[in-house]
Write a protein that holds these residues in place. Sequence first.
Motif, PDB file in Angstrom:
ATOM      1  N   ASP A 124       0.824  -1.202   0.000  1.00  0.00           N
ATOM      2  CA  ASP A 124       0.000   0.000   0.000  1.00  0.00           C
ATOM      3  C   ASP A 124       0.858   1.252   0.000  1.00  0.00           C
ATOM      4  N   ARG A 125       1.994   1.186   0.660  1.00  0.00           N
ATOM      5  CA  ARG A 125       2.888   2.336   0.724  1.00  0.00           C
ATOM      6  C   ARG A 125       3.642   2.520  -0.596  1.00  0.00           C
ATOM      7  N   LEU A 126       4.028   1.434  -1.215  1.00  0.00           N
ATOM      8  CA  LEU A 126       4.639   1.533  -2.542  1.00  0.00           C
ATOM      9  C   LEU A 126       3.661   2.156  -3.531  1.00  0.00           C
ATOM     10  N   ALA A 127       2.384   1.800  -3.402  1.00  0.00           N
ATOM     11  CA  ALA A 127       1.364   2.381  -4.282  1.00  0.00           C
ATOM     12  C   ALA A 127       1.215   3.874  -4.026  1.00  0.00           C
ATOM     13  N   ARG A 128       1.234   4.274  -2.758  1.00  0.00           N
ATOM     14  CA  ARG A 128       1.148   5.700  -2.425  1.00  0.00           C
ATOM     15  C   ARG A 128       2.349   6.447  -2.989  1.00  0.00           C
ATOM     16  N   ALA A 129       3.518   5.828  -2.887  1.00  0.00           N
ATOM     17  CA  ALA A 129       4.726   6.448  -3.441  1.00  0.00           C
ATOM     18  C   ALA A 129       4.591   6.613  -4.947  1.00  0.00           C
ATOM     19  N   PHE A 130       4.110   5.567  -5.622  1.00  0.00           N
ATOM     20  CA  PHE A 130       3.962   5.625  -7.071  1.00  0.00           C
ATOM     21  C   PHE A 130       3.020   6.759  -7.481  1.00  0.00           C
ATOM     22  N   GLU A 131       1.960   6.956  -6.733  1.00  0.00           N
ATOM     23  CA  GLU A 131       0.982   7.992  -7.090  1.00  0.00           C
ATOM     24  C   GLU A 131       1.583   9.396  -7.078  1.00  0.00           C
ATOM     25  N   LEU A 132       2.623   9.608  -6.284  1.00  0.00           N
ATOM     26  CA  LEU A 132       3.270  10.917  -6.263  1.00  0.00           C
ATOM     27  C   LEU A 132       3.840  11.289  -7.623  1.00  0.00           C
ATOM     28  N   PHE A 133       4.235  10.278  -8.397  1.00  0.00           N
ATOM     29  CA  PHE A 133       4.863  10.532  -9.688  1.00  0.00           C
ATOM     30  C   PHE A 133       3.855  10.993 -10.746  1.00  0.00           C
ATOM     31  N   ALA A 134       2.581  11.012 -10.402  1.00  0.00           N
ATOM     32  CA  ALA A 134       1.558  11.521 -11.320  1.00  0.00           C
ATOM     33  C   ALA A 134       1.342  13.021 -11.154  1.00  0.00           C
ATOM     34  N   GLU A 135       2.074  13.656 -10.230  1.00  0.00           N
ATOM     35  CA  GLU A 135       1.898  15.082  -9.945  1.00  0.00           C
ATOM     36  C   GLU A 135       3.034  15.869 -10.594  1.00  0.00           C
ATOM     37  N   GLU A 136       2.733  16.555 -11.669  1.00  0.00           N
ATOM     38  CA  GLU A 136       3.762  17.214 -12.480  1.00  0.00           C
ATOM     39  C   GLU A 136       4.586  18.221 -11.694  1.00  0.00           C
ATOM     40  N   GLU A 137       3.943  18.898 -10.735  1.00  0.00           N
ATOM     41  CA  GLU A 137       4.648  19.941  -9.993  1.00  0.00           C
ATOM     42  C   GLU A 137       5.748  19.386  -9.089  1.00  0.00           C
ATOM     43  N   ARG A 138       5.800  18.078  -8.923  1.00  0.00           N
ATOM     44  CA  ARG A 138       6.815  17.470  -8.055  1.00  0.00           C
ATOM     45  C   ARG A 138       8.152  17.239  -8.766  1.00  0.00           C
ATOM     46  N   TYR A 139       8.193  17.352 -10.058  1.00  0.00           N
ATOM     47  CA  TYR A 139       9.419  17.066 -10.803  1.00  0.00           C
ATOM     48  C   TYR A 139      10.326  18.287 -10.876  1.00  0.00           C
ATOM     49  N   PRO A 140      11.656  18.019 -10.950  1.00  0.00           N
ATOM     50  CA  PRO A 140      12.413  16.769 -10.885  1.00  0.00           C
ATOM     51  C   PRO A 140      12.307  16.106  -9.510  1.00  0.00           C
ATOM     52  N   PHE A 141      12.478  14.784  -9.515  1.00  0.00           N
ATOM     53  CA  PHE A 141      12.167  13.896  -8.402  1.00  0.00           C
ATOM     54  C   PHE A 141      13.396  13.054  -8.055  1.00  0.00           C
ATOM     55  N   LEU A 142      13.716  12.958  -6.773  1.00  0.00           N
ATOM     56  CA  LEU A 142      14.786  12.062  -6.332  1.00  0.00           C
ATOM     57  C   LEU A 142      14.224  11.072  -5.321  1.00  0.00           C
ATOM     58  N   VAL A 143      14.539   9.783  -5.499  1.00  0.00           N
ATOM     59  CA  VAL A 143      14.118   8.724  -4.582  1.00  0.00           C
ATOM     60  C   VAL A 143      15.354   8.205  -3.859  1.00  0.00           C
ATOM     61  N   HIS A 144      15.244   8.036  -2.532  1.00  0.00           N
ATOM     62  CA  HIS A 144      16.404   7.468  -1.828  1.00  0.00           C
ATOM     63  C   HIS A 144      15.966   6.720  -0.575  1.00  0.00           C
ATOM     64  N   CYS A 145      16.877   5.863  -0.118  1.00  0.00           N
ATOM     65  CA  CYS A 145      16.777   5.225   1.194  1.00  0.00           C
ATOM     66  C   CYS A 145      18.170   5.350   1.809  1.00  0.00           C
ATOM     67  N   THR A 146      18.603   4.392   2.606  1.00  0.00           N
ATOM     68  CA  THR A 146      19.933   4.510   3.197  1.00  0.00           C
ATOM     69  C   THR A 146      21.018   4.183   2.178  1.00  0.00           C
ATOM     70  N   ALA A 147      20.906   3.021   1.540  1.00  0.00           N
ATOM     71  CA  ALA A 147      21.899   2.605   0.553  1.00  0.00           C
ATOM     72  C   ALA A 147      21.539   3.063  -0.854  1.00  0.00           C
ATOM     73  N   GLY A 148      20.247   3.236  -1.103  1.00  0.00           N
ATOM     74  CA  GLY A 148      19.802   3.608  -2.438  1.00  0.00           C
ATOM     75  C   GLY A 148      19.762   2.454  -3.411  1.00  0.00           C
ATOM     76  N   LYS A 149      19.657   1.233  -2.882  1.00  0.00           N
ATOM     77  CA  LYS A 149      19.716   0.083  -3.784  1.00  0.00           C
ATOM     78  C   LYS A 149      18.594  -0.934  -3.591  1.00  0.00           C
ATOM     79  N   ASP A 150      18.083  -1.128  -2.383  1.00  0.00           N
ATOM     80  CA  ASP A 150      17.084  -2.171  -2.130  1.00  0.00           C
ATOM     81  C   ASP A 150      15.661  -1.606  -2.232  1.00  0.00           C
ATOM     82  N   ARG A 151      15.205  -0.851  -1.244  1.00  0.00           N
ATOM     83  CA  ARG A 151      13.877  -0.239  -1.351  1.00  0.00           C
ATOM     84  C   ARG A 151      13.804   0.714  -2.541  1.00  0.00           C
ATOM     85  N   THR A 152      14.835   1.535  -2.686  1.00  0.00           N
ATOM     86  CA  THR A 152      14.884   2.415  -3.850  1.00  0.00           C
ATOM     87  C   THR A 152      14.908   1.604  -5.132  1.00  0.00           C
TER      88      THR A 152
END
Length: 250
Positions: A124-152
């Motif tokens: 459900d949280r991944l889906a909420r995150a995905f929905e953010l990418f439908a909002e044009e005013e949010r771009y450019p967009f950076l996604v990160h976690c601690t390592a930037g490799k697993d969840r990201t």
Amino acid sequence: MQETTLPSDLEGVHNFRPVGPYRVAGGRTIRAGRLFRSGALEPMTERDREVLEKAIGLRTILDLRHPDELALAGGPHPLRDRVVWLSIFREEWRQEELIAELNGLYGPGPSPRRYLHYLEIGGDRLARAFELFAEEERYPFLVHCTAGKDRTGVLIGMIMDVLGADPADIAAEYALSDRSIDRLLAYLRASGRQLEGTEEEIRARLATPPERMAGFIELLHEHHGGAEAFFRKQGVSAATIDRVRALLTA
């Protein structure tokens, strides 16, 4: 911004890079300068801030970390006003206990089935995150976690799958994080993480072999019919998915 001017590294932040350009379905390409990824941002230098804020014009930072990790992060970074915090693991779960549970199910370290389990416990949280990418005013967009490799990596892989990227390109994008293992190790040790095992075992856990992401994408299609079908089952509308495709490809 032209593709050739996109920064591909930062001084203090490990595992930073633009996502793309990759060819996707319909002869389209992931747009340059729209989507970036990285590890933790707290070590950013003043030059890094200038690159992110002015050269890229970053508007949104999606931070996927758990509260337990934030406590070790060393304080806020200069671009905290752009952060949307959305842990894909529930806040009431202690991260140490969650990792122990995942290790018991799948063994220590990342694996395709461990990544698939992220969808079971945080879909459900991944889906909420995905929905953010439908909002044009949010771009450019950076996604990160601690390592930037697993969840990201899981979220970026799912976005690329929705866009119609070749699975080989999704796997190759994931594998690029291997270049940052030394800097990731330095960050983890500087922030007080206790890393178990020998140096060889630690590096193996931090590695990002392409076959791991390829295995996850294969399981994603086998169990859920692909990322689009998964997000639709989580309540994401067809219009939102079409909007993400329109905003991220050209």
